[in-house]
Design a protein around this motif. Sequence first.
Motif, PDB file in Angstrom:
ATOM      1  N   ALA A   1       0.831  -1.208   0.000  1.00  0.00           N
ATOM      2  CA  ALA A   1       0.000   0.000   0.000  1.00  0.00           C
ATOM      3  C   ALA A   1       0.863   1.255   0.000  1.00  0.00           C
ATOM      4  N   HIS A   2       2.067   1.160   0.570  1.00  0.00           N
ATOM      5  CA  HIS A   2       2.965   2.308   0.643  1.00  0.00           C
ATOM      6  C   HIS A   2       3.923   2.380  -0.552  1.00  0.00           C
ATOM      7  N   THR A   3       4.149   1.260  -1.210  1.00  0.00           N
ATOM      8  CA  THR A   3       5.101   1.243  -2.327  1.00  0.00           C
ATOM      9  C   THR A   3       4.430   1.265  -3.687  1.00  0.00           C
ATOM     10  N   MET A   4       3.095   1.112  -3.716  1.00  0.00           N
ATOM     11  CA  MET A   4       2.387   1.000  -4.990  1.00  0.00           C
ATOM     12  C   MET A   4       2.606   2.223  -5.877  1.00  0.00           C
ATOM     13  N   ARG A   5       2.634   3.401  -5.274  1.00  0.00           N
ATOM     14  CA  ARG A   5       2.808   4.618  -6.068  1.00  0.00           C
ATOM     15  C   ARG A   5       4.151   4.618  -6.789  1.00  0.00           C
ATOM     16  N   SER A   6       5.219   4.221  -6.103  1.00  0.00           N
ATOM     17  CA  SER A   6       6.530   4.197  -6.752  1.00  0.00           C
ATOM     18  C   SER A   6       6.587   3.109  -7.823  1.00  0.00           C
ATOM     19  N   PHE A   7       5.873   2.013  -7.590  1.00  0.00           N
ATOM     20  CA  PHE A   7       5.800   0.947  -8.585  1.00  0.00           C
ATOM     21  C   PHE A   7       5.129   1.451  -9.861  1.00  0.00           C
ATOM     22  N   GLN A   8       4.025   2.169  -9.709  1.00  0.00           N
ATOM     23  CA  GLN A   8       3.351   2.745 -10.866  1.00  0.00           C
ATOM     24  C   GLN A   8       4.247   3.743 -11.589  1.00  0.00           C
TER      25      GLN A   8
ATOM     26  N   HIS B   1       7.566   4.377 -11.472  1.00  0.00           N
ATOM     27  CA  HIS B   1       8.897   4.039 -11.946  1.00  0.00           C
ATOM     28  C   HIS B   1       8.976   2.735 -12.742  1.00  0.00           C
ATOM     29  N   VAL B   2       7.927   1.914 -12.689  1.00  0.00           N
ATOM     30  CA  VAL B   2       7.953   0.654 -13.439  1.00  0.00           C
ATOM     31  C   VAL B   2       6.832   0.607 -14.476  1.00  0.00           C
ATOM     32  N   VAL B   3       5.593   0.720 -14.020  1.00  0.00           N
ATOM     33  CA  VAL B   3       4.459   0.547 -14.928  1.00  0.00           C
ATOM     34  C   VAL B   3       4.388   1.651 -15.977  1.00  0.00           C
ATOM     35  N   TRP B   4       4.391   2.895 -15.548  1.00  0.00           N
ATOM     36  CA  TRP B   4       4.230   3.992 -16.505  1.00  0.00           C
ATOM     37  C   TRP B   4       5.373   4.082 -17.521  1.00  0.00           C
ATOM     38  N   PRO B   5       6.638   3.948 -17.134  1.00  0.00           N
ATOM     39  CA  PRO B   5       7.698   3.949 -18.161  1.00  0.00           C
ATOM     40  C   PRO B   5       7.537   2.827 -19.179  1.00  0.00           C
ATOM     41  N   LEU B   6       7.093   1.659 -18.718  1.00  0.00           N
ATOM     42  CA  LEU B   6       6.887   0.555 -19.658  1.00  0.00           C
ATOM     43  C   LEU B   6       5.685   0.822 -20.563  1.00  0.00           C
TER      44      LEU B   6
ATOM     45  N   ALA C   1      13.319   4.111  -6.729  1.00  0.00           N
ATOM     46  CA  ALA C   1      13.812   5.486  -6.699  1.00  0.00           C
ATOM     47  C   ALA C   1      14.114   6.023  -8.089  1.00  0.00           C
ATOM     48  N   GLU C   2      14.010   5.191  -9.108  1.00  0.00           N
ATOM     49  CA  GLU C   2      14.274   5.625 -10.472  1.00  0.00           C
ATOM     50  C   GLU C   2      13.496   4.755 -11.442  1.00  0.00           C
ATOM     51  N   ASP C   3      13.346   5.242 -12.681  1.00  0.00           N
ATOM     52  CA  ASP C   3      12.577   4.518 -13.691  1.00  0.00           C
ATOM     53  C   ASP C   3      13.314   3.268 -14.163  1.00  0.00           C
ATOM     54  N   LEU C   4      12.546   2.216 -14.364  1.00  0.00           N
ATOM     55  CA  LEU C   4      13.073   1.020 -15.011  1.00  0.00           C
ATOM     56  C   LEU C   4      13.109   1.273 -16.507  1.00  0.00           C
TER      57      LEU C   4
ATOM     58  N   LYS D   1      21.510  -2.476 -12.946  1.00  0.00           N
ATOM     59  CA  LYS D   1      21.667  -1.268 -12.130  1.00  0.00           C
ATOM     60  C   LYS D   1      20.315  -0.575 -12.002  1.00  0.00           C
ATOM     61  N   LEU D   2      19.757  -0.608 -10.807  1.00  0.00           N
ATOM     62  CA  LEU D   2      18.452   0.005 -10.561  1.00  0.00           C
ATOM     63  C   LEU D   2      18.374   0.377  -9.088  1.00  0.00           C
ATOM     64  N   GLY D   3      17.996   1.611  -8.805  1.00  0.00           N
ATOM     65  CA  GLY D   3      17.901   2.084  -7.433  1.00  0.00           C
ATOM     66  C   GLY D   3      16.566   1.740  -6.801  1.00  0.00           C
ATOM     67  N   PHE D   4      16.591   0.880  -5.775  1.00  0.00           N
ATOM     68  CA  PHE D   4      15.392   0.594  -5.008  1.00  0.00           C
ATOM     69  C   PHE D   4      15.791   0.078  -3.628  1.00  0.00           C
ATOM     70  N   CYS D   5      14.820   0.033  -2.725  1.00  0.00           N
ATOM     71  CA  CYS D   5      15.053  -0.510  -1.387  1.00  0.00           C
ATOM     72  C   CYS D   5      13.802  -1.263  -0.951  1.00  0.00           C
ATOM     73  N   LEU D   6      13.915  -2.041   0.104  1.00  0.00           N
ATOM     74  CA  LEU D   6      12.791  -2.803   0.648  1.00  0.00           C
ATOM     75  C   LEU D   6      12.176  -2.017   1.796  1.00  0.00           C
ATOM     76  N   GLN D   7      10.909  -1.632   1.639  1.00  0.00           N
ATOM     77  CA  GLN D   7      10.228  -0.842   2.663  1.00  0.00           C
ATOM     78  C   GLN D   7       9.606  -1.778   3.688  1.00  0.00           C
ATOM     79  N   LYS D   8      10.041  -1.676   4.939  1.00  0.00           N
ATOM     80  CA  LYS D   8       9.615  -2.601   5.985  1.00  0.00           C
ATOM     81  C   LYS D   8       8.423  -2.095   6.787  1.00  0.00           C
ATOM     82  N   SER D   9       8.120  -0.801   6.688  1.00  0.00           N
ATOM     83  CA  SER D   9       7.030  -0.229   7.476  1.00  0.00           C
ATOM     84  C   SER D   9       6.416   0.931   6.705  1.00  0.00           C
TER      85      SER D   9
END
Length: 263
Positions: A19-26, A28-33, A102-105, A222-230
Amino acid sequence: MQMGLAVAICIAGQYRTHAHTMRSFQQHVVWPLQRRFDVVDVFYVLGMLDIGHLLANRGLRRIEIENRSQQFVRFELCRKMMATTGTPYVWAIRTRPDILFAEDLRLEGLSAEHVHAKLRCANREVYHSLHLHEIAQELQHVKTCAVPLPWGCRKVSTRLDDQFAVVPAKYIAAYFLSHHERTWRTNLTLEDDTFPQYAPQTVVYTLTRSLVDQGVEFRPLKLGFCLQKSAIPCSVKDDKVLSCKLRKWGRKATVDDPQRIDT
């Protein structure tokens, strides 16, 4: 946009902080593709206890898995769901629900002859330098080349990270597989002659060994991301280049930040 070309995205794992990471997924991953490809299908492979908001997409799938601990079961189920669409995907992306990007795929420039993923261990005789963002996120704090990168792997071994991967069409069947159930068809190893006996119980060993035995070739991604734990966003370190310089007479290698050396 490349008309008629399709990409599949497989989000496999526990729902966790999606729920907290969905926006970055959209973003940086979905929209660029979607800007480049005609079809982008998103498949969720989550247990039914993973209740939460899911991304709306025409490729949306949801499935219950009894054994939630075996992530490679999720891999294979995702591949089977891809097959139900009848769509010939040119790329398939493996990701997790809790990744904050943190960046586009960008797939431009990636070889369709290789699986692209971060590394958990790298053979310093092969990879003379690596970007920090080519190393698994949990291991980016490492300051020495002795391993050379993460602890726990032999200094001449290479392991693929299992959290995120860009998989070309020719390797989709090989990657999205129940790897732990495979019977090894060969005695192939990586660079280490003791590799077959080393840490066979680990997920990264199983994944890497299975891909090598199937003849899959790979390159670091090479792709900037991290695992959000909370609910608090995780932080992505600034990218830099790590160089492991081999020295004679057994002296310890060093980490510095020179110009990139392509390998």
